[in-house]
Design an enzyme around this catalytic site. Structure first.
Site, PDB file in Angstrom:
ATOM      1  N   GLY D 155       0.815  -1.208   0.000  1.00 38.58           N
ATOM      2  CA  GLY D 155       0.000   0.000   0.000  1.00 38.58           C
ATOM      3  C   GLY D 155       0.849   1.258   0.000  1.00 38.58           C
ATOM      4  N   CYS D 156       0.197   2.374  -0.253  1.00 38.48           N
ATOM      5  CA  CYS D 156       0.930   3.635  -0.375  1.00 38.48           C
ATOM      6  C   CYS D 156       1.494   4.088   0.977  1.00 38.48           C
ATOM      7  CB  CYS D 156       0.051   4.703  -0.991  1.00 38.48           C
ATOM      8  SG  CYS D 156      -1.544   4.938  -0.190  1.00 38.48           S
ATOM      9  N   TYR D 157       0.637   4.130   2.010  1.00 36.97           N
ATOM     10  CA  TYR D 157       1.157   4.503   3.324  1.00 36.97           C
ATOM     11  C   TYR D 157       2.249   3.536   3.778  1.00 36.97           C
ATOM     12  CZ  TYR D 157      -2.755   7.810   4.135  1.00 36.97           C
ATOM     13  OH  TYR D 157      -3.647   8.846   4.066  1.00 36.97           O
TER      14      TYR D 157
END
Lengths: 345, 345, 345, 345
Positions: D155-157
């Site tokens: 994921g991005c985070y």
């Protein structure tokens, strides 16, 4: 002085919200009713978090025209509704002897056929058109308009265009021929939107023309310009969407026909002497939309381009204030003999 | 194929930075030198953090024209310098037999008097004007231009305006009379700025016209339009600053003179068949600046307004790509027989 | 009631401008003087175009402390000046028997050594510190503070942090250990800036932490938290700059130490019952900075994370209103027995 | 070398669009299929105007898993689909012997129960979890992962958090206790949205925390941190939405436990030596999200706060590049023995 008791119908959009905010802090007004079909029963400050602590305990009520018209604690109704919907409320309120300040387009055009051409459905209340007045206060030539019961607030683009142009057409500084208008609007002009096109990621860093070649506001622009000129006026009008929330600027090119910049400014100065919400800027200073946001002013200036023989007029306003809710409050003030600037500084 | 070795002078502004970025990843180019007076000795990736890990170890060198001209490892110099400053570099590089792709305004106008009128100082190298060509590749009528040693990249506004208009003037679809142009530009068009006016708080949520009535780009716009029409052309041009970083849109109103939309589109299709960086949109679809950002395209379309008899043409581009650095790379590609799109997709 | 006559020194920054705007429309205030070294002689509405038509004919005057102190038509002076500069005005005005509401940092810290540590120069008026009070109205425990002559307005970050935390420390809901605070601020927090770093192109679409690990506001945050806890408190505070003009949000993580969410909310409800500018949101609703812009509120809420045992408190305010000018007006109102919300709704 | 033929399923969102754009210009890739349920039959460049002129004639095809799996001209499938939907495609493609690079969350967690806890439905293909690998390339300890058929893109985070933290936990610089993470994300992280909350007018000038206290990405963050530490790790994670389109920054506070900044940097330098997409900044320089946009890098740095004994680590990345599509291409490169940076500079 007793505050004037009023109601606001359809207060959930951007202009409706701002109208509520302005009237809640208005020293001469008392907000007696705020209605919304979708929000009935919801406390105002829950639906409008920016009003937390300032909503005076108000709760959205239902929006049935007959029920609302029967309320005798409301003498003026503001309509912040879509076109086509506003008319039935206007009819009910006028029948009950109330006054109506309508922010929709339903009563801005005098000709129902023109309404149908631009709004793609029959006019919902042609019998009321005779009661209505196109209420751009600075452009009224006599006090008669204040006796009307149905006040049609001008559109956002038209206000930024008519305020500089109408006096020039009346005074024959301009003939009305070959006028080219380009307007830039912040995204709130499209109202509250749940569409991908209006999402932050699509609009930020994006500019685009739209509504070519016959945006709906063109109808009222041309009707008012024609009335000022004394003959039909046709203009080229192109609106653009730009990545800001509030604010409109308009750039108007019009042949000078040999008239001078001094003659133009002289007309403006005479037309707007003492008007608190018109600001004439010196030639060469272009108005900035940001300087008008949160105010009810329209700012404008002009240059004469000696190479082309054209005047280039630029104007700016807050589309939600002078272009909508602020102007509605200004009308309210003038109708009731309140100071024109009450609640608007 | 051996990559072509090149240098970039004055790479610290927005168009310079983007030029460096494009050329560092260009398959047919080798960046041999990057110069900056203020940054000499600084590693590229320190001054341009977006190039971290991609700067190929480059360090800014000093910017003395004679020293640079003496480098025999550079065959093409890109100038990303202010007008007035670029000319002395061009002179030195041409003397040394190098080619020059100049992003400044110094060699865009054929007439030194016009240069002085618009740039307020004498032309710094009038003797070089005969060597120069106004290099908007899509508008060249023959291959001759590629033999020139001094290539003047067009300005950002002019590219968005000339690309749609020039073929129409050449084909007599338009006469050139009564053209009104309004352009909207993102703030990067003003370059890197340490002024309060260009600060985030002043520009965000703000739109404003500027440069009335004689913006500098008007000179090259009118020179090129005049050449296309075969007679002098004077236009009304108003640029506006809007709150986005990159992107330009232009809205052009021109009398149709009885010509049809089909005739107009036929001319465009013929002029731009097979050109990778021109995108014709169908009538009624207005180009959006955001769709061009990061690309080297100019997109445009037209409508005919039957009420006014005007064509309304709207165009969009990335001011830093097709309006500056991308176009410079496109020129570089074409000069060297590389694919036109190399490094630009 | 006679309006209270006041002056504003150094009104050319963002908080100064907003202060002028708020006080010009304040029903209990009369703006008698507005001063600026750089703008002396300039009409207010020329320097602050958003005040066109609302500037009451005011013109910026010079800023000599002694001259200003001698004016007997001003009873309260607002200082919107940089730290280090404000003190000399405060000294002059206090000597002349005037009251001072200071928006700078000069009188926020009780310890001159701490001031020197954080502001990198000696305190300019240590002898006045005994006269000063840190004036966050909602946190005052008695009415005494209103008798002070020198009112230090809290900083923008501290207001968003102290308002939720101080009552919790006083009530021993929190011990003060292991508190981690992250704050996000709009760019106006940096003031009017003519630096490339603060330009639109650099700040739009950019977020970044800064001021690690000892931002200046940390000093007043820790002093006030320590006073509330009854022992020294050290926190981890990281501010961030984000691409919006106005607004601050703070996210505060603090060990619950076994305390419940109900206990926490009970303390808040008691501390802030009836306070117009504090809005408690239900657990799970995070405050949005946009809902506070243009208001003088601070909004906050909390959740208890059962996995970590931490409270996560989030707050929001308008950095220029409750974080600066609005709070100054609120102080002014309370000092003079005016309604707390006068001029602030 | 023959380009590798690939397909992209569900390409109509932001990460799908960017994936298409990256792969169309990738020198070692051939885009053989682009699918979309809603856009089947539509030319790519009509649905994605930024690809005008660069879409290689591609048209969206239908998205039936079995039909797609039967195509023998595609050896690698990228899934840009919502969680819950991706799994059925993965199953079909794996059965047909293809490789799958999955941008969804379906195969990021090893434990189906944890998946159900965070995604509120049963895991759609638990039998495939053994085939899957959490593919953050810089954190793989051996080459084995490249033999897997099912690659789960982080994921991005998590990417912005794991890249700095994992080596520190492996090397026992950090224990994993008392870590507090605050992340700020641009709005594109929420995907294409037709909701009022994500409209330009609501998001511009607005910042807000959300997803408290258990954002979905927490599950993969804690699983990976636990694996690195050798024991379960629980962190405090608070994401925030800020008014920019792309970019994430994370601010991580972790007790130093007596470790020095030099020890921390030494671990980072060893872990990331020669990695093209990790950029270590000197202590005191905080990474700016804008410097990473359009790149596949994650930038980070740390300070040690001697007052609190905490390390404060700040990181930045482009949520759509290193946080999604760029990382997927990086994985593709590494799987196929292409240069890690191919198509990514």
């Amino acid at each position: 002085m007793t505050p004037i008791s009023l109601g606001i119908v359809g207060a959930s959009g951007y202009s409706g919200e701002l109208l509520v905010r302005l009237l809640l802090r208005h020293p001469g007004a008392k907000v007696a009713a705020v209605t919304s079909r979708s929000l009935a029963g919801t406390p105002l400050e829950q639906a409008m978090p920016e009003l937390r602590g300032a909503a005076q305990g108000l709760v959205f009520t239902k929006s049935e025209p007959a029920e609302l018209a029967a309320r005798d604690d409301v003498s003026v109704w503001f309509l912040a509704l879509p076109h086509g919907v506003a008319a039935e409320y206007a009819r009910a309120f006028l029948s009950a002897g109330r006054r109506v300040i309508d922010l929709s387009a339903d009563f801005r055009l005098s000709d129902p056929a023109r309404y149908q051409e631009y709004y793609a459905h029959a006019h919902p209340a042609p019998e009321l058109l005779a009661e209505a007045v196109y209420a751009l206060p600075e452009l009224q030539l006599s006090e008669d308009w204040k006796s009307k019961k149905l006040l049609a607030c001008p559109g956002c683009y038209p206000t930024s265009i008519l305020t500089p142009l109408v006096p020039l057409l009346r005074a024959k500084i301009l003939t009305g021929s070959n006028i080219v208008i380009n307007s830039l609007s912040g995204v709130s002009g499209a109202g509250k939107q749940a569409k991908e096109f209006y999402s932050f990621c699509e609009r930020a860093e994006s500019s685009v023309a739209y509504g070519l070649p016959k945006h709906r506001h063109l109808a009222e622009i041309e009707e008012q310009l024609g009335a000022a000129a004394g003959h039909p006026v046709i203009v080229q009008f192109t609106p653009h969407l730009i990545p800001q929330r509030r604010g409109i600027i308009s750039t108007i090119v019009a042949p000078s026909g040999g008239k001078t910049l001094e003659e133009l400014y002289a007309v403006w100065k005479q037309a707007y002497a003492g008007r608190p919400f018109v600001s004439l800027l010196p030639s060469g200073t272009c108005p900035d939309s940001a300087h008008t946001v949160g105010t009810n002013r329209v700012d404008f200036s002009a240059v004469l381009d000696s190479r082309t023989g054209n005047f280039v007029i630029t104007s700016a306003e807050d589309n939600l204030m002078k272009g909508a809710s602020g102007q509605a409050v200004q009308i309210f003030n003038l109708l009731h003999g309140l100071p024109e600037t009450a609640g608007l500084l």
